[in-house]
Every structure is written in structure tokens, then in C-alpha cells.
Write a protein that holds these residues in place. Structure first.
Motif, mmCIF file in Angstrom:
data_model
loop_
_atom_site.group_PDB
_atom_site.id
_atom_site.type_symbol
_atom_site.label_atom_id
_atom_site.label_comp_id
_atom_site.label_asym_id
_atom_site.label_seq_id
_atom_site.Cartn_x
_atom_site.Cartn_y
_atom_site.Cartn_z
ATOM 1 N N ARG A 182 40.463 56.827 2.912
ATOM 2 C CA ARG A 182 40.652 56.597 4.298
ATOM 3 C C ARG A 182 41.790 57.197 4.940
ATOM 4 O O ARG A 182 42.868 57.087 4.564
ATOM 5 N N GLU A 183 41.571 57.851 5.942
ATOM 6 C CA GLU A 183 42.435 58.448 7.068
ATOM 7 C C GLU A 183 42.210 57.770 8.337
ATOM 8 O O GLU A 183 41.143 57.946 8.948
ATOM 9 N N GLY B 288 40.128 50.298 14.417
ATOM 10 C CA GLY B 288 40.434 51.712 14.808
ATOM 11 C C GLY B 288 39.295 52.525 14.416
ATOM 12 O O GLY B 288 38.313 52.052 13.951
ATOM 13 N N VAL B 289 39.801 53.864 14.509
ATOM 14 C CA VAL B 289 38.729 54.826 13.921
ATOM 15 C C VAL B 289 39.306 55.586 12.599
ATOM 16 O O VAL B 289 40.559 55.530 12.645
ATOM 17 N N SER B 290 38.638 55.699 11.847
ATOM 18 C CA SER B 290 39.191 56.196 10.478
ATOM 19 C C SER B 290 37.891 57.296 9.999
ATOM 20 O O SER B 290 36.815 57.474 10.353
ATOM 21 N N ALA B 291 38.507 58.298 9.255
ATOM 22 C CA ALA B 291 37.733 59.334 8.562
ATOM 23 C C ALA B 291 37.841 58.835 7.184
ATOM 24 O O ALA B 291 38.534 58.541 6.462
ATOM 25 N N ILE B 292 36.642 58.998 6.670
ATOM 26 C CA ILE B 292 36.404 58.382 5.247
ATOM 27 C C ILE B 292 35.984 59.746 4.364
ATOM 28 O O ILE B 292 35.072 60.158 4.686
ATOM 29 N N HIS B 293 36.770 60.027 3.532
ATOM 30 C CA HIS B 293 36.580 61.232 2.708
ATOM 31 C C HIS B 293 36.078 60.590 1.336
ATOM 32 O O HIS B 293 36.702 59.940 0.528
ATOM 33 N N LEU B 294 34.932 61.206 1.032
ATOM 34 C CA LEU B 294 34.261 60.908 -0.416
ATOM 35 C C LEU B 294 34.738 62.078 -1.428
ATOM 36 O O LEU B 294 33.852 62.906 -1.391
ATOM 37 N N GLN C 116 31.364 53.081 3.301
ATOM 38 C CA GLN C 116 31.938 53.505 4.855
ATOM 39 C C GLN C 116 31.934 52.050 5.576
ATOM 40 O O GLN C 116 32.620 51.965 6.708
ATOM 41 N N ASP C 117 30.828 51.259 5.596
ATOM 42 C CA ASP C 117 30.674 50.306 6.591
ATOM 43 C C ASP C 117 31.899 49.168 6.433
ATOM 44 O O ASP C 117 31.892 48.353 7.322
ATOM 45 N N TYR C 118 32.578 48.999 5.556
ATOM 46 C CA TYR C 118 33.520 47.928 5.239
ATOM 47 C C TYR C 118 34.925 48.581 6.027
ATOM 48 O O TYR C 118 35.719 47.571 6.426
ATOM 49 N N TYR C 119 35.253 49.667 6.183
ATOM 50 C CA TYR C 119 36.418 50.297 6.658
ATOM 51 C C TYR C 119 36.929 49.569 8.067
ATOM 52 O O TYR C 119 37.986 49.320 8.356
#
Length: 124
Positions: free
Chosen positions: A42-43, A29-35, A20-23
Motif C-alpha cells: 500500500r502506498e 484517505g487515498v491509497s495506491a495498492i500495488h499487487l 483492495q477493499d480493506y485498505y
């Protein structure tokens, strides 16, 4: 790019790393990271940069945190079945799932509450 950076970091610090730290560096901006079962997705979350800038402070202390070492200790505790760590991981995941809609709606009071709640669940 993210996978390469993650693997290089893991080799340098000698412990597994998260993705997650790389996005933020890659996309801003702001991202939602879906695992998800089929991989990491990434959204983008539509938040005006001014909203973030007016509410958050980023400060460099000059002192390295070495979070990878602490994360590895927590990861091992999880593997070893530590019930406290299991409960905290589950609660952190719930907070993360609630954070996405709070950010998307611009509900900054809820964002702040969730940040406080998540912080209490982490080892310091």
C-alpha cells in the motif's frame, strides 16, 4: 489484519475475495495498492480529504450487492480463457495504473474520465 478479514469474508461468502477493499477501512484517505510479485503493498496518495468530499458521493441503498458472486463468475471466465474478459482485465489494469498519477497530480478531469472508462469495462 487485512489477510484475516479477507479470509473471513471468503469463508462467509464461499468464494475467493480481493484484497483492495480493506485498505480504505484500515487506513482511510487515498491509497495506491500495488499487487507485486512479493506481495501486496500500500502506498498513501496525498489527496486532501476536502478534495474527495467535494467530488464524490457515497450512498447506501440498503440493497446488498453480492459482488463476490459476480467477481467469482468473472474470475472463472478468465481462468477458462475468455478473451473478452482478458481484454477487459488488461484495460482495467491500465486504467488503474493511470489513476494513481492523476490522483497524485489532482487532475480531477482525468480521474473522472478514468472512472467512466473503468466502469464501462465491468460487467453490471
Amino acid at each position: 489484519m487485512r489477510v484475516i478479514a479477507q479470509n473471513v469474508e471468503a469463508q462467509i461468502i464461499g468464494v475467493p475475495t480481493g484484497c483492495q477493499d480493506y485498505y480504505p477501512a484500515m487506513y482511510g484517505g487515498v491509497s495506491a495498492i500495488h499487487l507485486d510479485a512479493d506481495g501486496v503493498h500500500r502506498e498513501s496518495v496525498a489527496v486532501m480529504p476536502e478534495e474527495i468530499e467535494s467530488r464524490f458521493v457515497l450512498a447506501y441503498t440498503g440493497v446488498p450487492r453480492k459482488s463476490g458472486i459476480n467477481n467469482w463468475e468473472v474470475f472463472k471466465a478468465h481462468i477458462n480463457g475468455d478473451r473478452h474478459v482478458f481484454r477487459n482485465f488488461e484495460r482495467i489494469a491500465e486504467v488503474a495504473r493511470a489513476m494513481h498519477p492523476a490522483l497524485a497530480r489532482g487532475n480531477w478531469e482525468e480521474v473522472a474520465r478514468l472512472l467512466r472508462e473503468e466502469w464501462k469495462l465491468r460487467p453490471h
